[in-house]
Enzyme design. Structure first.
Site, mmCIF file in Angstrom:
data_model
loop_
_atom_site.group_PDB
_atom_site.id
_atom_site.type_symbol
_atom_site.label_atom_id
_atom_site.label_comp_id
_atom_site.label_asym_id
_atom_site.label_seq_id
_atom_site.Cartn_x
_atom_site.Cartn_y
_atom_site.Cartn_z
ATOM 1 N N CYS A 123 0.813 -1.222 0.000
ATOM 2 C CA CYS A 123 0.000 0.000 0.000
ATOM 3 C C CYS A 123 0.844 1.269 0.000
ATOM 4 O O CYS A 123 0.354 2.336 -0.350
ATOM 5 C CB CYS A 123 -0.930 0.007 1.213
ATOM 6 N N HIS A 264 -3.689 6.705 2.319
ATOM 7 C CA HIS A 264 -4.065 5.396 1.779
ATOM 8 C C HIS A 264 -5.413 5.025 2.389
ATOM 9 O O HIS A 264 -5.623 5.184 3.596
ATOM 10 C CB HIS A 264 -2.992 4.369 2.137
ATOM 11 N N ASN A 294 -10.294 -0.888 -0.384
ATOM 12 C CA ASN A 294 -8.844 -0.694 -0.280
ATOM 13 C C ASN A 294 -8.196 -1.193 -1.576
ATOM 14 O O ASN A 294 -8.251 -2.385 -1.878
ATOM 15 C CB ASN A 294 -8.352 -1.505 0.930
HETATM 16 O O1 UT7 Z 1 -4.112 -1.559 3.827
HETATM 17 C C1 UT7 Z 1 -3.720 -2.465 4.788
HETATM 18 C C2 UT7 Z 1 -4.632 -3.679 4.718
HETATM 19 N N1 UT7 Z 1 -5.781 -3.459 5.525
HETATM 20 C C3 UT7 Z 1 -5.965 -4.145 6.644
HETATM 21 O O2 UT7 Z 1 -5.170 -4.962 7.012
HETATM 22 C C4 UT7 Z 1 -7.193 -3.859 7.436
HETATM 23 C C5 UT7 Z 1 -6.914 -3.261 8.769
HETATM 24 N N2 UT7 Z 1 -7.884 -3.696 9.739
HETATM 25 C C6 UT7 Z 1 -9.185 -3.341 9.685
HETATM 26 O O3 UT7 Z 1 -9.581 -2.570 8.848
HETATM 27 C C7 UT7 Z 1 -10.133 -3.927 10.725
HETATM 28 O O4 UT7 Z 1 -9.367 -4.555 11.737
HETATM 29 C C8 UT7 Z 1 -11.143 -4.917 10.098
HETATM 30 C C9 UT7 Z 1 -12.168 -4.176 9.269
HETATM 31 C C10 UT7 Z 1 -10.422 -5.962 9.234
HETATM 32 C C11 UT7 Z 1 -11.909 -5.662 11.199
HETATM 33 O O5 UT7 Z 1 -12.580 -4.729 12.041
HETATM 34 P P1 UT7 Z 1 -12.478 -4.872 13.607
HETATM 35 O O6 UT7 Z 1 -13.284 -3.824 14.206
HETATM 36 O O7 UT7 Z 1 -11.012 -4.901 13.941
HETATM 37 O O8 UT7 Z 1 -13.171 -6.272 13.864
HETATM 38 P P2 UT7 Z 1 -12.564 -7.594 14.542
HETATM 39 O O9 UT7 Z 1 -11.557 -8.237 13.647
HETATM 40 O O10 UT7 Z 1 -12.152 -7.254 15.945
HETATM 41 O O11 UT7 Z 1 -13.835 -8.524 14.587
HETATM 42 C C12 UT7 Z 1 -15.005 -8.205 15.375
HETATM 43 C C13 UT7 Z 1 -16.056 -9.262 15.133
HETATM 44 C C14 UT7 Z 1 -15.555 -10.696 15.269
HETATM 45 O O12 UT7 Z 1 -16.570 -11.462 15.850
HETATM 46 P P3 UT7 Z 1 -16.512 -11.804 17.426
HETATM 47 O O13 UT7 Z 1 -15.239 -12.560 17.626
HETATM 48 O O14 UT7 Z 1 -16.543 -10.488 18.141
HETATM 49 O O15 UT7 Z 1 -17.751 -12.620 17.628
HETATM 50 C C15 UT7 Z 1 -15.386 -11.133 13.831
HETATM 51 O O16 UT7 Z 1 -15.506 -12.531 13.673
HETATM 52 O O17 UT7 Z 1 -16.570 -9.139 13.800
HETATM 53 C C16 UT7 Z 1 -16.519 -10.425 13.144
HETATM 54 N N3 UT7 Z 1 -16.320 -10.199 11.732
HETATM 55 C C17 UT7 Z 1 -17.326 -9.962 10.872
HETATM 56 N N4 UT7 Z 1 -18.656 -9.902 11.048
HETATM 57 C C18 UT7 Z 1 -19.415 -9.628 9.961
HETATM 58 C C19 UT7 Z 1 -15.147 -10.155 11.047
HETATM 59 N N5 UT7 Z 1 -15.382 -9.891 9.755
HETATM 60 C C20 UT7 Z 1 -16.725 -9.775 9.611
HETATM 61 C C21 UT7 Z 1 -17.561 -9.494 8.519
HETATM 62 N N6 UT7 Z 1 -18.896 -9.433 8.746
HETATM 63 N N7 UT7 Z 1 -17.081 -9.276 7.282
#
Ligand code: UT7
Length: 337
Positions: A123, A264, A294
């Site tokens: 990125c 980004h 992204n």
């Molecule tokens: O450019 C660099 C590349 N970009 C990245 O690497 C992304 C950077 N990270 C992020 O943008 C965020 O961390 C995410 C959008 C990927 C995830 O958001 P978050 O607020 O950090 O969520 P989380 O990973 O803490 O997950 C929260 C919950 C989990 O469920 P439990 O364990 O609380 O029951 C996940 O399993 O949300 C669940 N979850 C989803 N639910 C519905 C994860 N993905 C999804 C989804 N839809 N697509």
């Protein structure tokens, strides 16, 4: 302007004389994704800000997107491709293992005088590319260069993994950089960084020398992008804030001098958190992730192009381009547009 960091003002500056972007026609909405994996428009919108992303068809490739964006940037700059001396394509989804994507772009543009290469800094690839061209132009070695960020991330996305497939999209953006020796400014300062210890936060492991195509994969998912979302989230905010603050200090600028931060586009919440810590008001922060997702190396030039076209930035404005991504890599350019 403080030019101490350059050891005095350079004789030449690298000015952005043209910009363009291109995204494939086909789109995928959050509701479309909700039919493919266990997710919802509400979850994706509130956690990322993404509503829709552009996706290539099977016969559309990274070099095609890159060439379209480049043509638009060259037209805007009124520059004949034959006058280009260097083409850099920042990408982690290249046309093939080799030759470089840039070779295909050079061929398509008939940029016969240019030397060309791909830049794999994920990125951060586009901002890395700008800093490289800045050095060549400031040293007097080059007059005309093209930096493109182009990605077809949909081709390395695991469409069954809801934690990653909702994030990414395809597209390309490009800028023409030319020597400004008439007092016009251009790139004022660049700061680039990396941290290889955190390589496993974001990666796509096959097929390379560690996992060559001839060897059966124990984990078939290695052909797709894998991300540790939480780790990336926290690192991204920290590094964006640090780098922007470093740039302001090095250039003797304050937030008040900046017209726009173009980050980004990895997650609207990451950009908003970083902006809040930097005390950047909303009108100085450009976010268009809602319409693209992204797009890795393509996201900064796509956002920059849209920002100019919609009148959000004008000639003479000082802007900061900032990126963070796999490697880990991060960096920023301060530009007087
Ligand atoms: O450019 C660099 C590349 N970009 C990245 O690497 C992304 C950077 N990270 C992020 O943008 C965020 O961390 C995410 C959008 C990927 C995830 O958001 P978050 O607020 O950090 O969520 P989380 O990973 O803490 O997950 C929260 C919950 C989990 O469920 P439990 O364990 O609380 O029951 C996940 O399993 O949300 C669940 N979850 C989803 N639910 C519905 C994860 N993905 C999804 C989804 N839809 N697509």
């Amino acid at each position: 302007m403080n030019d101490k960091t350059h050891g005095g003002a350079p004789a030449y500056r690298a000015m952005i004389s043209g910009h363009g972007s291109f995204a494939p026609k086909k789109t995928l909405t959050n509701d479309d994704l909700a039919k493919m994996v266990d997710t919802s428009d509400e979850w994706i919108t509130t956690r990322t800000g993404i509503k829709v992303r552009h996706i290539t068809k099977d016969n559309e490739t990274t070099a095609m997107l890159a060439t379209e964006a480049a043509k638009r940037a060259l037209a805007e700059a009124h520059l004949d491709p034959a006058d280009l001396e260097l083409i850099i394509v920042a990408t982690i989804t290249p046309e093939m293992v080799f030759p470089s994507t840039a070779s295909f772009v050079q061929r398509a543009l008939k940029a016969t005088q240019a030397w060309v290469f791909d830049l794999a800094a994920a990125c951060s690839g586009f901002v890395y590319g700008l800093s490289i061209v800045q050095q060549f132009i400031e040293s007097g070695r080059l007059k005309n260069a093209l930096v493109i960020g182009a990605e077809t991330l949909s081709k390395i996305t695991d469409w069954t993994d809801r934690t990653s497939c909702i994030l990414f999209g395809d597209g390309a953006g490009a800028v023409v950089l030319q020597r400004a020796d008439d007092g016009r400014k251009g790139i004022l300062y660049s700061a680039m960084h990396s941290d290889g210890d955190r390589w496993d936060a974001l990666n796509c492991q096959a097929y390379g020398s560690r996992y060559p195509a001839r060897k059966p994969l124990k984990d078939p998912n290695k052909i797709y992008m894998q991300i540790k979302g939480r780790e990336v989230y926290q690192q991204a905010i920290r590094r964006i804030v640090q780098t922007v603050e470093d740039c302001l200090r090095a250039c003797d600028l304050s937030i008040g001098d900046i017209r726009m931060m173009i980050s980004h586009q990895m997650n609207a919440r990451i950009i908003e958190s970083a902006s809040k810590r930097l005390k950047l008001p909303d009108e100085k922060v450009f976010i268009n992730i809602g319409q693209y997702g992204n797009t890795s190396a393509a996201s900064v030039p796509i956002a920059f192009d849209e920002c100019v076209r919609t009148g959000r930035i004008k000639r003479g404005d000082i802007i900061i381009l900032v990126a963070f991504g796999a490697g880990l890599t991060w960096g920023a350019n301060v530009v007087e547009f």
